[in-house]
Design a protein around this motif. Structure first.
Motif, PDB file in Angstrom:
ATOM      1  N   HIS A   5      65.029-178.992 -53.365  1.00  0.00           N
ATOM      2  CA  HIS A   5      66.236-179.539 -53.986  1.00  0.00           C
ATOM      3  C   HIS A   5      67.040-180.266 -52.920  1.00  0.00           C
ATOM      4  O   HIS A   5      67.403-179.681 -51.901  1.00  0.00           O
ATOM      5  CB  HIS A   5      67.058-178.399 -54.600  1.00  0.00           C
ATOM      6  CG  HIS A   5      68.403-178.828 -55.078  1.00  0.00           C
ATOM      7  ND1 HIS A   5      68.578-179.627 -56.184  1.00  0.00           N
ATOM      8  CD2 HIS A   5      69.640-178.577 -54.595  1.00  0.00           C
ATOM      9  CE1 HIS A   5      69.865-179.850 -56.352  1.00  0.00           C
ATOM     10  NE2 HIS A   5      70.530-179.220 -55.414  1.00  0.00           N
ATOM     11  N   SER A  13      74.881-176.348 -50.032  1.00  0.00           N
ATOM     12  CA  SER A  13      73.561-175.924 -50.508  1.00  0.00           C
ATOM     13  C   SER A  13      73.662-174.528 -51.122  1.00  0.00           C
ATOM     14  O   SER A  13      74.670-173.841 -50.979  1.00  0.00           O
ATOM     15  CB  SER A  13      72.575-175.884 -49.340  1.00  0.00           C
ATOM     16  OG  SER A  13      72.890-174.788 -48.480  1.00  0.00           O
ATOM     17  N   GLU A  14      72.581-174.143 -51.760  1.00  0.00           N
ATOM     18  CA  GLU A  14      72.452-172.748 -52.188  1.00  0.00           C
ATOM     19  C   GLU A  14      72.287-171.896 -50.925  1.00  0.00           C
ATOM     20  O   GLU A  14      71.958-172.402 -49.859  1.00  0.00           O
ATOM     21  CB  GLU A  14      71.216-172.587 -53.077  1.00  0.00           C
ATOM     22  CG  GLU A  14      71.311-173.337 -54.392  1.00  0.00           C
ATOM     23  CD  GLU A  14      72.443-172.840 -55.274  1.00  0.00           C
ATOM     24  OE1 GLU A  14      72.631-171.613 -55.377  1.00  0.00           O
ATOM     25  OE2 GLU A  14      73.158-173.688 -55.842  1.00  0.00           O
ATOM     26  N   THR A  15      72.486-170.590 -51.056  1.00  0.00           N
ATOM     27  CA  THR A  15      72.271-169.671 -49.934  1.00  0.00           C
ATOM     28  C   THR A  15      70.774-169.546 -49.681  1.00  0.00           C
ATOM     29  O   THR A  15      69.987-169.374 -50.617  1.00  0.00           O
ATOM     30  CB  THR A  15      72.882-168.296 -50.254  1.00  0.00           C
ATOM     31  OG1 THR A  15      74.287-168.468 -50.494  1.00  0.00           O
ATOM     32  CG2 THR A  15      72.686-167.325 -49.110  1.00  0.00           C
ATOM     33  N   LYS A  16      70.396-169.675 -48.403  1.00  0.00           N
ATOM     34  CA  LYS A  16      68.986-169.623 -48.006  1.00  0.00           C
ATOM     35  C   LYS A  16      68.806-168.589 -46.903  1.00  0.00           C
ATOM     36  O   LYS A  16      69.762-168.268 -46.189  1.00  0.00           O
ATOM     37  CB  LYS A  16      68.533-170.995 -47.493  1.00  0.00           C
ATOM     38  CG  LYS A  16      68.664-172.102 -48.532  1.00  0.00           C
ATOM     39  CD  LYS A  16      68.333-173.447 -47.933  1.00  0.00           C
ATOM     40  CE  LYS A  16      69.625-174.125 -47.524  1.00  0.00           C
ATOM     41  NZ  LYS A  16      69.519-175.524 -47.189  1.00  0.00           N
ATOM     42  N   ARG A  50      74.244-171.349 -45.537  1.00  0.00           N
ATOM     43  CA  ARG A  50      74.424-172.491 -46.440  1.00  0.00           C
ATOM     44  C   ARG A  50      74.791-173.666 -45.548  1.00  0.00           C
ATOM     45  O   ARG A  50      75.345-173.475 -44.458  1.00  0.00           O
ATOM     46  CB  ARG A  50      75.564-172.241 -47.428  1.00  0.00           C
ATOM     47  CG  ARG A  50      75.283-171.124 -48.413  1.00  0.00           C
ATOM     48  CD  ARG A  50      76.466-170.861 -49.311  1.00  0.00           C
ATOM     49  NE  ARG A  50      76.626-171.976 -50.245  1.00  0.00           N
ATOM     50  CZ  ARG A  50      77.698-172.138 -51.024  1.00  0.00           C
ATOM     51  NH1 ARG A  50      78.699-171.293 -50.983  1.00  0.00           N
ATOM     52  NH2 ARG A  50      77.774-173.165 -51.852  1.00  0.00           N
TER      53      ARG A  50
END
Length: 109
Positions: A5, A13-16, A50
């Motif tokens: 994405h 961003s989403e949490t990674k 993030r």
């Protein structure tokens, strides 16, 4: 078509899960973190992050610091210029007394 994405500039961003690269960024600001918190961390392991693309890159990190304790870091990474050997990271803020469950949300302090 890519499987990843793409984050639009300015969006978080989403949490990674943390990576070796994100741990290196956290390591670069560890002295600043210890100065700001007045603590010395034996355990200091990035767990999640993030990021946000701006004129450079903003990061939020969840860092495990021992026991049940976590801290959140807000770090800005300047764009790397062609002649620079290394990125330049700046600690923007630290939130202490966090838990494993606390979400990573933007903050300034």
């Amino acid at each position: 078509m890519t499987m990843f994405h793409k984050v639009k500039p300015g969006e978080w961003s989403e949490t990674k899960d943390a990576t070796e690269e994100t741990q290196n960024i956290c390591d670069q600001v560890k002295v600043q973190v210890e100065q700001k918190t007045g603590k010395s961390y034996v355990e200091y392991k990035a767990v999640e992050y993030r990021n946000q693309i701006v004129n450079g890159e903003n990061f939020l990190f969840k860092v495990f610091v021992g026991g049940k304790d976590y801290i959140h870091l807000s770090v800005f990474q300047h764009l790397k210029l062609r002649d620079e050997v290394q990125q330049q990271e700046v600690l923007v803020g630290v939130e202490q007394d966090k838990t494993k469950e606390d979400p990573l949300v933007p903050f300034t302090n």
